[in-house]
Design a protein around this motif. Sequence first.
Motif, short mmCIF file in Angstrom:
data_model
loop_
_atom_site.label_atom_id
_atom_site.label_comp_id
_atom_site.label_asym_id
_atom_site.label_seq_id
_atom_site.Cartn_x
_atom_site.Cartn_y
_atom_site.Cartn_z
N ALA A 23 0.50 -1.19 0.36
CA ALA A 23 -0.14 0.23 -0.39
C ALA A 23 1.19 1.43 0.04
O ALA A 23 0.55 2.55 -0.57
N GLY A 24 2.34 1.36 0.45
CA GLY A 24 2.71 2.99 0.80
C GLY A 24 4.38 2.54 -0.73
O GLY A 24 4.23 3.78 -0.99
N GLY A 25 3.51 1.62 -1.90
CA GLY A 25 5.24 1.42 -2.98
C GLY A 25 5.28 1.08 -2.78
O GLY A 25 5.33 0.00 -1.97
N ARG A 26 6.18 0.65 -3.56
CA ARG A 26 7.21 -0.57 -3.79
C ARG A 26 8.34 0.21 -2.74
O ARG A 26 8.54 1.05 -2.51
N CYS B 296 11.34 7.32 -6.56
CA CYS B 296 11.95 8.04 -7.32
C CYS B 296 10.47 9.13 -7.45
O CYS B 296 9.95 9.09 -7.24
N ALA B 297 11.15 9.85 -8.38
CA ALA B 297 9.81 10.73 -9.28
C ALA B 297 8.11 10.30 -8.97
O ALA B 297 7.43 10.74 -8.35
N PRO B 298 7.57 9.19 -9.86
CA PRO B 298 6.82 8.63 -9.80
C PRO B 298 5.94 7.98 -8.56
O PRO B 298 5.42 8.06 -8.39
N GLU B 299 6.70 7.24 -7.81
CA GLU B 299 7.06 6.91 -6.80
C GLU B 299 5.63 8.04 -6.17
O GLU B 299 4.78 8.05 -5.29
#
Length: 81
Positions: free
Chosen positions: A51-54, A59-62
């Motif tokens: 849920a928190g991302g990779r 990185c900018a997209p994240e």
Amino acid sequence: MPPRWVKFAAPVALVVLTLAGASLARASLDELAAAQTLAAPAPDLLGPIDAGGRTGWDCAPERAARSARVREAQLPDETGR
């Protein structure tokens, strides 16, 4: 004229070689099918996505995807900048 056993041995050898070749091809296909059904290991470069991302990839997209507001995401405008 060739001996009698030569006339008999040639077709028998052909049948034996054909069956051996078919058996080897069948074994190779079975191994190939088994190898294709194995699950690939997880890549070492990226962590799991939750849920928190990779995990471990900032990185900018994240960061843009984690933003609470669109203006904070620093997305490009209509001009692409």
